[in-house]
Design an enzyme around this catalytic site. Structure first.
Site, PDB file in Angstrom:
ATOM      1  N   LYS A 167      11.667   7.117  12.694  1.00  0.00           N
ATOM      2  CA  LYS A 167      11.297   7.609  11.364  1.00  0.00           C
ATOM      3  C   LYS A 167       9.779   7.546  11.303  1.00  0.00           C
ATOM      4  O   LYS A 167       9.196   6.502  11.040  1.00  0.00           O
ATOM      5  CB  LYS A 167      11.929   6.751  10.274  1.00  0.00           C
ATOM      6  CG  LYS A 167      12.107   7.453   8.911  1.00  0.00           C
ATOM      7  CD  LYS A 167      10.814   7.775   8.186  1.00  0.00           C
ATOM      8  CE  LYS A 167      10.168   6.544   7.604  1.00  0.00           C
ATOM      9  NZ  LYS A 167       8.928   6.882   6.827  1.00  0.00           N
ATOM     10  N   ALA A 168       9.127   8.677  11.589  1.00  0.00           N
ATOM     11  CA  ALA A 168       7.673   8.733  11.534  1.00  0.00           C
ATOM     12  C   ALA A 168       7.224   8.994  10.101  1.00  0.00           C
ATOM     13  O   ALA A 168       8.025   9.329   9.225  1.00  0.00           O
ATOM     14  CB  ALA A 168       7.155   9.817  12.470  1.00  0.00           C
ATOM     15  N   GLY A 220       3.615  -1.672  10.313  1.00  0.00           N
ATOM     16  CA  GLY A 220       3.246  -1.384   8.935  1.00  0.00           C
ATOM     17  C   GLY A 220       2.803  -2.630   8.202  1.00  0.00           C
ATOM     18  O   GLY A 220       2.372  -3.619   8.810  1.00  0.00           O
ATOM     19  N   GLU A 242       5.118  -5.416  14.109  1.00  0.00           N
ATOM     20  CA  GLU A 242       3.660  -5.405  14.246  1.00  0.00           C
ATOM     21  C   GLU A 242       3.113  -5.109  12.862  1.00  0.00           C
ATOM     22  O   GLU A 242       3.100  -3.964  12.405  1.00  0.00           O
ATOM     23  CB  GLU A 242       3.223  -4.349  15.272  1.00  0.00           C
ATOM     24  CG  GLU A 242       1.811  -4.569  15.793  1.00  0.00           C
ATOM     25  CD  GLU A 242       0.753  -3.810  15.005  1.00  0.00           C
ATOM     26  OE1 GLU A 242      -0.344  -4.373  14.823  1.00  0.00           O
ATOM     27  OE2 GLU A 242       1.013  -2.681  14.569  1.00  0.00           O
ATOM     28  N   CYS A 276      -4.976  -1.774  11.659  1.00  0.00           N
ATOM     29  CA  CYS A 276      -4.462  -3.125  11.399  1.00  0.00           C
ATOM     30  C   CYS A 276      -5.345  -4.212  12.002  1.00  0.00           C
ATOM     31  O   CYS A 276      -5.437  -5.308  11.456  1.00  0.00           O
ATOM     32  CB  CYS A 276      -3.046  -3.255  11.952  1.00  0.00           C
ATOM     33  SG  CYS A 276      -1.813  -2.261  11.081  1.00  0.00           S
ATOM     34  N   GLU A 373      -6.099  -7.491   2.905  1.00  0.00           N
ATOM     35  CA  GLU A 373      -6.630  -6.531   3.861  1.00  0.00           C
ATOM     36  C   GLU A 373      -7.121  -5.268   3.149  1.00  0.00           C
ATOM     37  O   GLU A 373      -6.347  -4.597   2.464  1.00  0.00           O
ATOM     38  CB  GLU A 373      -5.531  -6.166   4.859  1.00  0.00           C
ATOM     39  CG  GLU A 373      -5.955  -5.209   5.945  1.00  0.00           C
ATOM     40  CD  GLU A 373      -4.805  -4.868   6.882  1.00  0.00           C
ATOM     41  OE1 GLU A 373      -5.086  -4.539   8.048  1.00  0.00           O
ATOM     42  OE2 GLU A 373      -3.627  -4.947   6.454  1.00  0.00           O
TER      43      GLU A 373
END
Length: 471
Positions: A167-168, A220, A242, A276, A373
């Protein structure tokens, strides 16, 4: 979408617009999956796995190399597609395409080294350990690296002998389609690789709960990662996570502040800070603070912001309006608490989602940008006096993806290696991920690794076999 070896729309014909971040205008539409589409993709992955796991490793390797060669040959085209839908400068986008082709080649060869072993045992007994593909994979990837994130999962899964449903991101679908097209043309059997788009919550819930899928792989944010890990845990499915970070940069008293600033700025403004592992908290010893800030400001001034398809542009827009609003909010919060805006600080223009390189000093400890972040081109700089305090500050957040240190002392470097809580650590540079070595986080930044032999391990299970010889 691509299901069971065929390109298709969603069952209900629903679509969503894909926007060019440089203009805010539509460049196309992406199909959205219905539950029936997702079930069909999972069933296709089950059929594909039965075929692919039985393909000899030499044939698997050859096919993956073929797909990589096709992608390399189309790097110019795919790079332009990526810039149109994600915004990064064309040179960055084309470089990403070439890197992921090499990632696929590396995994193709690593598939030959998924070794088991024979264990000495009692007479008449053959005791062995076998490594086998885990099964169909459900993978979920973000928009910031439209080629890199999907390929890491596709390459690892296919090299191991797994099938996969990816699922992009709906914001960057065309790049993923271009990648899948290379596998299709290389002759990948139907169902081994499936590509879907849709409402993220609906798609993840359906695919994770499917009895077909055996592993959940996600790149994500930390909040979404927690939700997906919990859903996978309820099904007793392993996960590869990740997740986000908030990477500290410690510039020690003995470091070259100009060199540190230049290297840190280059990493900070890559992909407009939407990485990230981007350096995002700059802890600089007070003795070199001013020199570091001056050099960083000079590096920020040299960045050319604009449409990524224009010649000479070195930083494109933010990828979407959400990031633009969030970035502006971080700066406003810091300034409202007393931080000084040395460079940038406001949206650039009114067309597209541009935000210039921004440098903040005198940032108070309670500023949001030091705790969350920023995922944008904003660099907060904070002076420190004692290295122990700097390390404690670096480790104080729940994240632990990447960290960076600058020092001329081997002893200090080893101290940073030992004490910084991060899955990825770079000394005297801000290095990115490489396919031959593992990348991943600790603490809330996830678990499992992508890249290196460890990246293939995630897609394999270990089987112990005890064989009693004779009658």
């Amino acid at each position: 979408m691509y299901i069971a070896g065929q390109w298709c729309a969603g069952a209900a014909g629903r679509t969503a617009p894909v926007l060019n971040p440089a203009t805010g205008e539509p460049v196309g539409d992406v199909p959205l999956a219905e539950p029936s589409d997702l079930d069909r993709a999972a069933d296709a992955a089950a059929d594909g796995f039965a075929v692919w796991r039985a393909v000899p490793v030499a044939r698997r390797t050859a096919l993956l190399h073929d797909a990589a060669d096709r992608l390399t040959a189309r790097a110019d085209h795919v790079g332009r597609v990526m810039t149109l839908e994600e915004g990064k400068p064309y040179a960055e986008a084309r470089g990403e395409v070439l890197r992921v082709a090499d990632t696929l080649r590396w995994y193709a060869e690593e598939a030959r080294r998924a070794y088991g072993r024979i264990i000495p045992s009692a007479p008449g007994t053959l005791l062995s350990v076998r490594r086998e593909p885990v099964g169909p994979v459900a993978a979920f990837t973000p928009w910031n690296f439209p080629a890199g994130s999907p390929m890491r999962k596709i390459a690892g899964a296919l090299a191991a002998g797994c099938s996969i449903v990816v699922k992009a991101s709906e914001e960057t679908p065309a790049t993923a389609c271009e990648i899948v097209r290379c596998f299709d043309e290389a002759g990948l059997p139907p169902g081994v690789l499936n590509l879907v788009f849709g409402d993220p919550a609906e798609v993840s819930a359906r695919l994770i709960a499917s009895p077909v899928t055996r592993l959940v792989a996600f790149t994500g944010s930390v909040p979404v990662g927690r939700l997906l890990a919990a859903a996978a845990g309820a099904e007793m499915k392993p996960v590869l996570m990740e997740l986000g970070g908030h990477a500290p940069v410690i510039v020690c008293a003995d470091a070259d502040p100009v060199l540190a600033a230049r290297r840190a700025a280059a990493a900070k403004f890559a992909n407009a800070g939407q990485v990230c592992t981007s350096p995002s908290r700059f802890l600089v010893h007070e003795s070199v603070h001013d020199a570091f800030v001056a050099a960083f400001a000079e590096a920020a001034d040299a960045v050319v912001v604009g449409d990524g398809l224009e010649p000479g542009v070195t930083m494109g827009p933010l990828a979407n309006e959400r990031r633009l609003a969030a970035t502006a909010a971080f700066v406003a919060d810091a300034a409202g608490r007393g931080a000084k805006i040395v460079r940038g600080g406001e949206r650039q223009g009114r067309r597209g989602w541009f935000f210039p390189p921004t440098l903040l000093t005198d940032v108070p400890p309670d500023a949001e940008i030091l705790h969350e972040e920023p995922f944008g081109p904003v660099a907060p700089v904070v002076p420190f006096t004692d290295l122990d305090d700097a390390v404690a500050t670096a480790n104080s957040l729940p994240y632990g993806l990447a960290a960076y240190g600058f020092t001329r002392s081997a002893a200090t470097a080893e101290r940073l290696v030992a004490d910084l809580e991060a899955g990825i650590l770079s000394i005297n540079h801000c290095g990115g991920s490489v396919h031959e070595a593992p990348s991943g986080g600790v603490k809330a930044s996830g678990h499992g690794r992508e890249g290196g032999p460890e990246g293939l391990d995630a897609y394999l299970v270990t089987k112990r076999v005890s064989h009693l010889l004779g009658d």
